[in-house]
Design an enzyme around this catalytic site. Sequence first.
Site, PDB file in Angstrom:
ATOM      1  N   LYS A  22       0.840  -1.200   0.000  1.00 34.15           N
ATOM      2  CA  LYS A  22       0.000   0.000   0.000  1.00 34.15           C
ATOM      3  C   LYS A  22       0.879   1.256   0.000  1.00 34.15           C
ATOM      4  CE  LYS A  22      -1.697   1.740   3.962  1.00 34.15           C
ATOM      5  NZ  LYS A  22      -1.493   3.188   4.168  1.00 34.15           N
ATOM      6  N   ASN A  23       1.896   1.266   0.858  1.00 31.45           N
ATOM      7  CA  ASN A  23       2.696   2.483   1.016  1.00 31.45           C
ATOM      8  C   ASN A  23       3.623   2.756  -0.164  1.00 31.45           C
ATOM      9  OD1 ASN A  23       1.432   2.914   3.408  1.00 31.45           O
ATOM     10  ND2 ASN A  23       3.220   2.532   4.722  1.00 31.45           N
ATOM     11  N   ARG A 102      -4.201  10.754   4.731  1.00 32.98           N
ATOM     12  CA  ARG A 102      -3.101  11.701   4.774  1.00 32.98           C
ATOM     13  C   ARG A 102      -2.268  11.711   3.490  1.00 32.98           C
ATOM     14  NH1 ARG A 102       0.310  14.658   8.236  1.00 32.98           N
ATOM     15  NH2 ARG A 102       2.483  14.461   7.629  1.00 32.98           N
ATOM     16  N   CYS A 126      -4.862   8.583   9.834  1.00 32.19           N
ATOM     17  CA  CYS A 126      -4.933   7.903  11.132  1.00 32.19           C
ATOM     18  C   CYS A 126      -4.771   8.901  12.272  1.00 32.19           C
ATOM     19  CB  CYS A 126      -3.793   6.888  11.262  1.00 32.19           C
ATOM     20  SG  CYS A 126      -4.095   5.331  10.452  1.00 32.19           S
ATOM     21  N   ARG A 131       1.036  14.758  13.433  1.00 32.74           N
ATOM     22  CA  ARG A 131       1.443  14.610  12.029  1.00 32.74           C
ATOM     23  C   ARG A 131       1.400  15.934  11.268  1.00 32.74           C
ATOM     24  NH1 ARG A 131      -0.805   9.036   9.534  1.00 32.74           N
ATOM     25  NH2 ARG A 131       1.312   8.447   9.231  1.00 32.74           N
ATOM     26  N   PRO A 132       2.290  16.842  11.585  1.00 34.42           N
ATOM     27  CA  PRO A 132       2.291  18.138  10.908  1.00 34.42           C
ATOM     28  C   PRO A 132       2.828  18.062   9.475  1.00 34.42           C
ATOM     29  CG  PRO A 132       4.133  17.980  12.441  1.00 34.42           C
ATOM     30  CD  PRO A 132       3.369  16.702  12.554  1.00 34.42           C
ATOM     31  N   VAL A 133       2.823  19.201   8.775  1.00 30.61           N
ATOM     32  CA  VAL A 133       3.288  19.227   7.384  1.00 30.61           C
ATOM     33  C   VAL A 133       4.440  20.222   7.184  1.00 30.61           C
ATOM     34  CG1 VAL A 133       1.132  18.415   6.326  1.00 30.61           C
ATOM     35  CG2 VAL A 133       1.443  20.852   6.755  1.00 30.61           C
ATOM     36  N   VAL A 173      13.595  12.665   9.685  1.00 27.04           N
ATOM     37  CA  VAL A 173      13.295  11.783   8.549  1.00 27.04           C
ATOM     38  C   VAL A 173      11.785  11.708   8.338  1.00 27.04           C
ATOM     39  CG1 VAL A 173      13.473   9.443   7.627  1.00 27.04           C
ATOM     40  CG2 VAL A 173      15.343  10.394   8.997  1.00 27.04           C
ATOM     41  N   SER A 174      11.348  11.958   7.119  1.00 32.05           N
ATOM     42  CA  SER A 174       9.923  11.810   6.797  1.00 32.05           C
ATOM     43  C   SER A 174       9.784  11.081   5.464  1.00 32.05           C
ATOM     44  CB  SER A 174       9.251  13.194   6.698  1.00 32.05           C
ATOM     45  OG  SER A 174       8.024  13.079   5.998  1.00 32.05           O
ATOM     46  N   VAL A 175       9.028  10.003   5.498  1.00 28.24           N
ATOM     47  CA  VAL A 175       8.802   9.221   4.281  1.00 28.24           C
ATOM     48  C   VAL A 175       8.032  10.070   3.272  1.00 28.24           C
ATOM     49  CG1 VAL A 175       7.703   7.156   3.342  1.00 28.24           C
ATOM     50  CG2 VAL A 175       8.790   7.063   5.592  1.00 28.24           C
ATOM     51  N   ASP A 317       5.129   0.719  11.870  1.00 25.84           N
ATOM     52  CA  ASP A 317       3.908   0.068  11.381  1.00 25.84           C
ATOM     53  C   ASP A 317       3.802  -1.395  11.809  1.00 25.84           C
ATOM     54  OD1 ASP A 317       3.118   2.396  10.226  1.00 25.84           O
ATOM     55  OD2 ASP A 317       3.538   1.803   8.156  1.00 25.84           O
ATOM     56  N   ARG A 409      -8.404  -0.523   5.063  1.00 27.48           N
ATOM     57  CA  ARG A 409      -7.539   0.479   4.453  1.00 27.48           C
ATOM     58  C   ARG A 409      -6.194  -0.133   4.060  1.00 27.48           C
ATOM     59  NH1 ARG A 409      -6.113   4.954   8.077  1.00 27.48           N
ATOM     60  NH2 ARG A 409      -4.829   5.317   6.271  1.00 27.48           N
TER      61      ARG A 409
HETATM   62  C1  UD1 Z   1       4.535   6.895   6.203  1.00 31.03           C
HETATM   63  C2  UD1 Z   1       3.673   5.662   6.083  1.00 31.03           C
HETATM   64  C3  UD1 Z   1       3.178   5.213   7.445  1.00 31.03           C
HETATM   65  C4  UD1 Z   1       4.354   5.035   8.392  1.00 31.03           C
HETATM   66  C5  UD1 Z   1       5.241   6.278   8.406  1.00 31.03           C
HETATM   67  C6  UD1 Z   1       6.526   6.089   9.210  1.00 31.03           C
HETATM   68  C7  UD1 Z   1       2.619   5.841   3.922  1.00 31.03           C
HETATM   69  C8  UD1 Z   1       1.370   6.035   3.131  1.00 31.03           C
HETATM   70  N1  UD1 Z   1       2.521   5.960   5.245  1.00 31.03           N
HETATM   71  O1  UD1 Z   1       3.707   7.922   6.736  1.00 31.03           O
HETATM   72  O2  UD1 Z   1       2.464   3.984   7.286  1.00 31.03           O
HETATM   73  O3  UD1 Z   1       3.879   4.809   9.684  1.00 31.03           O
HETATM   74  O4  UD1 Z   1       5.632   6.621   7.065  1.00 31.03           O
HETATM   75  O5  UD1 Z   1       7.237   4.994   8.742  1.00 31.03           O
HETATM   76  O6  UD1 Z   1       3.666   5.563   3.362  1.00 31.03           O
HETATM   77  N2  UD1 Z   1       6.551  14.812  10.439  1.00 31.03           N
HETATM   78  C9  UD1 Z   1       6.724  16.111  10.788  1.00 31.03           C
HETATM   79  N3  UD1 Z   1       6.516  17.078   9.825  1.00 31.03           N
HETATM   80  C10 UD1 Z   1       6.145  16.762   8.556  1.00 31.03           C
HETATM   81  C11 UD1 Z   1       6.004  15.409   8.210  1.00 31.03           C
HETATM   82  C12 UD1 Z   1       6.202  14.446   9.163  1.00 31.03           C
HETATM   83  O7  UD1 Z   1       7.051  16.445  11.924  1.00 31.03           O
HETATM   84  O8  UD1 Z   1       5.985  17.690   7.733  1.00 31.03           O
HETATM   85  C13 UD1 Z   1       6.762  13.775  11.469  1.00 31.03           C
HETATM   86  C14 UD1 Z   1       5.547  12.908  11.741  1.00 31.03           C
HETATM   87  O9  UD1 Z   1       4.651  13.527  12.626  1.00 31.03           O
HETATM   88  C15 UD1 Z   1       6.198  11.685  12.345  1.00 31.03           C
HETATM   89  C16 UD1 Z   1       7.511  11.585  11.572  1.00 31.03           C
HETATM   90  O10 UD1 Z   1       7.729  12.864  10.999  1.00 31.03           O
HETATM   91  O11 UD1 Z   1       6.489  11.902  13.694  1.00 31.03           O
HETATM   92  C17 UD1 Z   1       7.539  10.541  10.490  1.00 31.03           C
HETATM   93  O12 UD1 Z   1       6.415  10.698   9.675  1.00 31.03           O
HETATM   94  P1  UD1 Z   1       6.440  10.384   8.115  1.00 31.03           P
HETATM   95  O13 UD1 Z   1       7.637   9.534   7.801  1.00 31.03           O
HETATM   96  O14 UD1 Z   1       6.281  11.660   7.376  1.00 31.03           O
HETATM   97  O15 UD1 Z   1       5.132   9.496   7.947  1.00 31.03           O
HETATM   98  P2  UD1 Z   1       4.186   9.428   6.701  1.00 31.03           P
HETATM   99  O16 UD1 Z   1       4.968   9.664   5.450  1.00 31.03           O
HETATM  100  O17 UD1 Z   1       2.968  10.243   6.931  1.00 31.03           O
END
Ligand code: UD1
Length: 430
Positions: A22-23, A102, A126, A131-133, A173-175, A317, A409
């Site tokens: 899915k991801n 999201r 979720c 989960r900020p941006v 790190v943010s995916v 996850d 989902r």
């Molecule tokens: C993706 C995965 C999710 C997984 C997560 C972490 C998908 C569709 N979802 O979610 O299943 O649990 O990676 O492996 O691929 N953050 C910030 N600012 C931002 C963005 C993120 O502070 O602008 C923080 C988040 O709150 C969190 C951390 O960064 O604490 C990691 O989040 P992120 O890797 O961005 O998760 P997702 O990409 O949303």
Amino acid sequence: MDRIRIVGGNRLNGTIPISGAKNAALPLMIASLLTSDTLTLENVPHLADVEQLMRILGNHGVDISVNGRRERQSEVYSRTIHFTCRTIVDTTAPYDLVSKMRASFWVIGPLLAREGKARVSLPGGCAIGTRPVDLFIESLQALGADMEIDGGYINATAPKGGLVGASYTFPKVSVGATHVLMMAATLARGTTVIGNAAREPEVVDLATCLNSMGARITGAGTSTITIEGVSSLSGARHRVLPDRIETGTYAMAVAMTGGDVILEDTDIHLLDNAVEALRRAGATIEPVERGFRVARNGNGIKPVDVVTEPYPGFPTDLQAQFMGLMTRAEGVSHVTETIFENRFMHVQELARLGAKISLSGQTARIEGVEQLRGAPVMATDLRASVSLVIAGLAAEGETMVSRVYHLDRGFERLEEKLTRCGAIVERIRD
Ligand code: UD1
């Protein structure tokens, strides 16, 4: 609302086919916005999140056609889906669509890169932490975009002449933000260097697909990704990689119930860290052709401590599922969550089944019990809900999981896959 009824106590034996991730599928689908040619994705799982994203992409002008396909005797429904976005008809992603998931926020990258503008609602998804941006905003600003928040929306505008390549290092790190910056940078002028990039296999899968579309990306899978911008991308055909979270979930289910199962169409190396934790917990895991075998026969479950970390660490996850397993360990274990706040909502539901778990900050202390007992429980988020299924499979008597739309989902044909291995799991449609 559907419920899932589980009668615990059966060992799992047989073969479980693993679906496409899915991801990985979600960002790959979003990449179709970057080209006017057709992007064909194979092995796309049939999940509520995928269907929801199709609606969102349709709103932007993506024409979508789906071929369902029965593959081999294992009856994997591997869908091949064609995405064609001749022109982007709407650069707005509205609240009522984005709030449900999201990842739909990620359309901001391709829309901005191709059309020079995007108006995207702030995301939902979720309920696991805030989960900020901020990382999306900062990193796209680094490519020259003007990012303005207005009435629950982000209005993003590229400079005249389009986005401009730049060096940007993520403070965290943010995916998702890595996916978005990588996609946006493919069409930027000049070279972009992303520091502290996410190293998840899904990032590598997206980079591989983008390169087949004509992008010039190197370093995906390491912390530094370099993207040389190109003027346009073409179509491509790409197979979605196996779902490592689904793989790990079933491996944990087998470790929990005992038995012997082949996880098919997956790759053990996508989840080395979780495999190592499962081995320490007493499971036997060995690679076989096209997958791996997981078994636990006779010996009990040993307590193992895990800490969630970005890839290649233990995945957040799989945290809830591993905690489910540890509820029956012979001793005390600790599970520490470092990625998301508030990702322990399964704790109180597991307690309803007789688990002994106490929380202290971001660490859960789990005292293994000899036997869990079935009870009505409620799914709270995607991964938490499947931990309840795992616990229910080992509990004495009946467990009824409500709010299973969370499961739908992210887990394709869950009941069917488990039932074929001897579990008693049925969906009750209300
Ligand atoms: C993706 C995965 C999710 C997984 C997560 C972490 C998908 C569709 N979802 O979610 O299943 O649990 O990676 O492996 O691929 N953050 C910030 N600012 C931002 C963005 C993120 O502070 O602008 C923080 C988040 O709150 C969190 C951390 O960064 O604490 C990691 O989040 P992120 O890797 O961005 O998760 P997702 O990409 O949303």
